[in-house]
Motif scaffolding. Sequence first.
Motif, PDB file in Angstrom:
ATOM      1  N   MET A   1     -62.305 -28.925  -0.782  1.00 53.49           N
ATOM      2  CA  MET A   1     -63.678 -28.413  -0.781  1.00 53.49           C
ATOM      3  C   MET A   1     -64.618 -29.254   0.072  1.00 53.49           C
ATOM      4  SD  MET A   1     -66.393 -27.961  -3.951  1.00 53.49           S
ATOM      5  CE  MET A   1     -65.277 -26.947  -4.911  1.00 53.49           C
ATOM      6  N   PHE A   2     -64.464 -30.592  -0.011  1.00 55.45           N
ATOM      7  CA  PHE A   2     -65.399 -31.483   0.658  1.00 55.45           C
ATOM      8  C   PHE A   2     -64.784 -32.187   1.870  1.00 55.45           C
ATOM      9  CE2 PHE A   2     -66.944 -31.670  -3.873  1.00 55.45           C
ATOM     10  CZ  PHE A   2     -68.051 -30.845  -3.667  1.00 55.45           C
ATOM     11  N   GLN A   3     -63.839 -31.527   2.523  1.00 50.86           N
ATOM     12  CA  GLN A   3     -63.173 -32.158   3.658  1.00 50.86           C
ATOM     13  C   GLN A   3     -64.112 -32.392   4.843  1.00 50.86           C
ATOM     14  OE1 GLN A   3     -59.964 -29.568   4.769  1.00 50.86           O
ATOM     15  NE2 GLN A   3     -61.303 -27.867   5.357  1.00 50.86           N
ATOM     16  N   SER A   4     -65.279 -31.762   4.816  1.00 55.93           N
ATOM     17  CA  SER A   4     -66.245 -31.932   5.906  1.00 55.93           C
ATOM     18  C   SER A   4     -67.176 -33.121   5.677  1.00 55.93           C
ATOM     19  CB  SER A   4     -67.089 -30.662   6.053  1.00 55.93           C
ATOM     20  OG  SER A   4     -67.836 -30.413   4.864  1.00 55.93           O
ATOM     21  N   ILE A   5     -66.940 -33.890   4.595  1.00 60.23           N
ATOM     22  CA  ILE A   5     -67.844 -34.980   4.211  1.00 60.23           C
ATOM     23  C   ILE A   5     -67.153 -36.327   4.325  1.00 60.23           C
ATOM     24  CG2 ILE A   5     -69.119 -35.992   2.258  1.00 60.23           C
ATOM     25  CD1 ILE A   5     -69.681 -33.163   1.291  1.00 60.23           C
ATOM     26  N   ASP A   6     -67.876 -37.329   4.833  1.00 57.91           N
ATOM     27  CA  ASP A   6     -67.443 -38.716   4.780  1.00 57.91           C
ATOM     28  C   ASP A   6     -68.673 -39.579   4.522  1.00 57.91           C
ATOM     29  OD1 ASP A   6     -68.788 -38.799   7.183  1.00 57.91           O
ATOM     30  OD2 ASP A   6     -67.031 -39.219   8.416  1.00 57.91           O
ATOM     31  N   TYR A   7     -68.574 -40.889   4.781  1.00 53.79           N
ATOM     32  CA  TYR A   7     -69.717 -41.750   4.483  1.00 53.79           C
ATOM     33  C   TYR A   7     -69.960 -42.734   5.620  1.00 53.79           C
ATOM     34  CZ  TYR A   7     -66.308 -45.361   3.138  1.00 53.79           C
ATOM     35  OH  TYR A   7     -65.281 -46.270   3.138  1.00 53.79           O
ATOM     36  N   ILE A   8     -71.176 -43.272   5.648  1.00 52.28           N
ATOM     37  CA  ILE A   8     -71.540 -44.295   6.622  1.00 52.28           C
ATOM     38  C   ILE A   8     -71.077 -45.642   6.077  1.00 52.28           C
ATOM     39  CG2 ILE A   8     -73.445 -45.381   7.880  1.00 52.28           C
ATOM     40  CD1 ILE A   8     -75.055 -42.796   7.367  1.00 52.28           C
ATOM     41  N   PRO A   9     -70.225 -46.371   6.773  1.00 52.52           N
ATOM     42  CA  PRO A   9     -69.658 -47.625   6.231  1.00 52.52           C
ATOM     43  C   PRO A   9     -70.634 -48.799   6.292  1.00 52.52           C
ATOM     44  CG  PRO A   9     -68.815 -47.242   8.422  1.00 52.52           C
ATOM     45  CD  PRO A   9     -69.651 -46.025   8.084  1.00 52.52           C
ATOM     46  N   LYS A  10     -71.776 -48.646   5.669  1.00 51.55           N
ATOM     47  CA  LYS A  10     -72.777 -49.715   5.587  1.00 51.55           C
ATOM     48  C   LYS A  10     -73.383 -49.659   4.195  1.00 51.55           C
ATOM     49  CE  LYS A  10     -77.206 -51.299   7.563  1.00 51.55           C
ATOM     50  NZ  LYS A  10     -76.818 -52.720   7.688  1.00 51.55           N
ATOM     51  N   GLU A  11     -73.328 -50.772   3.467  1.00 49.20           N
ATOM     52  CA  GLU A  11     -73.798 -50.792   2.087  1.00 49.20           C
ATOM     53  C   GLU A  11     -75.318 -50.817   2.014  1.00 49.20           C
ATOM     54  OE1 GLU A  11     -72.012 -53.737  -0.425  1.00 49.20           O
ATOM     55  OE2 GLU A  11     -70.078 -53.548   0.583  1.00 49.20           O
ATOM     56  N   VAL A  12     -75.836 -50.143   0.991  1.00 44.19           N
ATOM     57  CA  VAL A  12     -77.263 -50.162   0.707  1.00 44.19           C
ATOM     58  C   VAL A  12     -77.512 -51.311  -0.272  1.00 44.19           C
ATOM     59  CG1 VAL A  12     -79.245 -48.859  -0.134  1.00 44.19           C
ATOM     60  CG2 VAL A  12     -77.325 -47.661   0.968  1.00 44.19           C
ATOM     61  N   GLY A  13     -78.065 -52.417   0.222  1.00 39.59           N
ATOM     62  CA  GLY A  13     -78.267 -53.585  -0.636  1.00 39.59           C
ATOM     63  C   GLY A  13     -76.950 -54.283  -0.944  1.00 39.59           C
TER      64      GLY A  13
ATOM     65  N   ARG B   1     -72.265 -35.366   6.300  1.00 40.03           N
ATOM     66  CA  ARG B   1     -71.283 -34.459   6.891  1.00 40.03           C
ATOM     67  C   ARG B   1     -70.649 -35.134   8.114  1.00 40.03           C
ATOM     68  NH1 ARG B   1     -75.547 -31.563   5.380  1.00 40.03           N
ATOM     69  NH2 ARG B   1     -76.528 -31.722   7.430  1.00 40.03           N
ATOM     70  N   LYS B   2     -69.396 -34.912   8.329  1.00 42.52           N
ATOM     71  CA  LYS B   2     -68.691 -35.535   9.444  1.00 42.52           C
ATOM     72  C   LYS B   2     -69.302 -35.134  10.781  1.00 42.52           C
ATOM     73  CE  LYS B   2     -64.216 -35.908   7.103  1.00 42.52           C
ATOM     74  NZ  LYS B   2     -62.807 -35.445   7.048  1.00 42.52           N
ATOM     75  N   SER B   3     -69.887 -33.976  10.805  1.00 42.07           N
ATOM     76  CA  SER B   3     -70.485 -33.485  12.053  1.00 42.07           C
ATOM     77  C   SER B   3     -71.830 -34.139  12.351  1.00 42.07           C
ATOM     78  CB  SER B   3     -70.678 -31.965  11.985  1.00 42.07           C
ATOM     79  OG  SER B   3     -71.519 -31.617  10.886  1.00 42.07           O
ATOM     80  N   SER B   4     -72.393 -34.870  11.384  1.00 38.93           N
ATOM     81  CA  SER B   4     -73.705 -35.497  11.566  1.00 38.93           C
ATOM     82  C   SER B   4     -73.546 -36.899  12.150  1.00 38.93           C
ATOM     83  CB  SER B   4     -74.444 -35.590  10.232  1.00 38.93           C
ATOM     84  OG  SER B   4     -74.660 -34.316   9.681  1.00 38.93           O
ATOM     85  N   ASP B   5     -74.192 -37.145  13.254  1.00 38.81           N
ATOM     86  CA  ASP B   5     -74.131 -38.456  13.908  1.00 38.81           C
ATOM     87  C   ASP B   5     -75.309 -39.302  13.405  1.00 38.81           C
ATOM     88  OD1 ASP B   5     -73.500 -40.567  15.539  1.00 38.81           O
ATOM     89  OD2 ASP B   5     -74.438 -39.698  17.328  1.00 38.81           O
ATOM     90  N   ILE B   6     -75.155 -39.834  12.183  1.00 42.84           N
ATOM     91  CA  ILE B   6     -76.233 -40.602  11.559  1.00 42.84           C
ATOM     92  C   ILE B   6     -75.763 -42.038  11.325  1.00 42.84           C
ATOM     93  CG2 ILE B   6     -77.791 -40.810   9.577  1.00 42.84           C
ATOM     94  CD1 ILE B   6     -77.438 -37.831   9.090  1.00 42.84           C
ATOM     95  N   SER B   7     -76.565 -42.988  11.750  1.00 45.29           N
ATOM     96  CA  SER B   7     -76.308 -44.404  11.472  1.00 45.29           C
ATOM     97  C   SER B   7     -77.646 -45.056  11.179  1.00 45.29           C
ATOM     98  CB  SER B   7     -75.622 -45.087  12.650  1.00 45.29           C
ATOM     99  OG  SER B   7     -76.437 -45.024  13.810  1.00 45.29           O
ATOM    100  N   TRP B   8     -77.621 -46.269  10.640  1.00 48.04           N
ATOM    101  CA  TRP B   8     -78.881 -46.940  10.318  1.00 48.04           C
ATOM    102  C   TRP B   8     -78.712 -48.454  10.268  1.00 48.04           C
ATOM    103  CZ3 TRP B   8     -79.589 -49.648   5.594  1.00 48.04           C
ATOM    104  CH2 TRP B   8     -78.528 -49.537   4.682  1.00 48.04           C
ATOM    105  N   GLU B   9     -79.794 -49.155  10.584  1.00 51.72           N
ATOM    106  CA  GLU B   9     -79.857 -50.600  10.439  1.00 51.72           C
ATOM    107  C   GLU B   9     -80.811 -50.972   9.309  1.00 51.72           C
ATOM    108  OE1 GLU B   9     -77.997 -52.913  11.827  1.00 51.72           O
ATOM    109  OE2 GLU B   9     -76.892 -51.324  12.859  1.00 51.72           O
ATOM    110  N   THR B  10     -81.981 -50.340   9.293  1.00 51.25           N
ATOM    111  CA  THR B  10     -82.918 -50.490   8.175  1.00 51.25           C
ATOM    112  C   THR B  10     -83.112 -49.120   7.548  1.00 51.25           C
ATOM    113  OG1 THR B  10     -84.942 -50.030   9.434  1.00 51.25           O
ATOM    114  CG2 THR B  10     -84.111 -52.312   9.457  1.00 51.25           C
ATOM    115  N   LEU B  11     -83.495 -49.082   6.293  1.00 45.69           N
ATOM    116  CA  LEU B  11     -83.657 -47.804   5.609  1.00 45.69           C
ATOM    117  C   LEU B  11     -84.689 -46.917   6.290  1.00 45.69           C
ATOM    118  CD1 LEU B  11     -83.448 -48.843   1.834  1.00 45.69           C
ATOM    119  CD2 LEU B  11     -81.772 -47.549   3.159  1.00 45.69           C
ATOM    120  N   PHE B  12     -85.673 -47.539   6.930  1.00 46.58           N
ATOM    121  CA  PHE B  12     -86.697 -46.741   7.591  1.00 46.58           C
ATOM    122  C   PHE B  12     -86.115 -45.895   8.729  1.00 46.58           C
ATOM    123  CE2 PHE B  12     -90.351 -46.128  10.509  1.00 46.58           C
ATOM    124  CZ  PHE B  12     -91.172 -45.422   9.632  1.00 46.58           C
TER     125      PHE B  12
END
Length: 211
Positions: free
Chosen positions: A136-148, A54-65
């Motif tokens: 419908m999903f205007q509140s959704i985006d993605y984290i621009p970091k590939e998984v693998g 969700r765009k409102s979620s401040d989530i980022s990651w470097e490792t999956l853990f």
Amino acid sequence: HQLKISSVPAKRALLMVESGHVDGIYPYTYNEARSNAAYFSNPISVIDTVFFKRKSSDISWETLFDLHPYHIGSNAGYHYPSTFITAERERLLTITPLFSQNPTLDNLKKLKSERIDLFICNRLVCQFYLDQYAPMFQSIDYIPKEVGANKTFHVGFTRKRAGASELRDQFNVALDDAITSGLLEEAYMQYGVKEEVNRLGSQGAKDRVIQ
């Protein structure tokens, strides 16, 4: 060439190309075992696996853990990158695979309604759904970091039929022509797929193992 396309379940399609009951199959991802059954075309699409949020979620990651506090949705039976599969097997992440007729759409709905925090998805596929079901999903985006590492889709031409390698070579020439002329980009745009065509064809085959 006269083309006839039939839509069948994925497992049946794999058996049909391995046994030579059809000339080809797509989309087809490369691995060594499959290269014994089919000749692979140059890439026709690139699979970028990312986490949608969700765009409102401040989530980022470097490792999956880093994502272990979050509830992640996935499509049951989908072949995700090995790093994600390993994390799931070792229970480093909280993952809920979804079995349904359209798990991608249903996972996006779960994400929107805050029943999950993240959804792992092919970027092109989920962007297609976001566009098709707008707003419908205007509140959704993605984290621009590939998984693998990204993977590629191909057309596989069965090794069980005479002339298959020549047919694959003809396809590759036609694919490059379609990219150069703009025909392929036009086709993708017509169906709402935001593929970067400069990553496809012979250009996309560079530095990849394709037989």
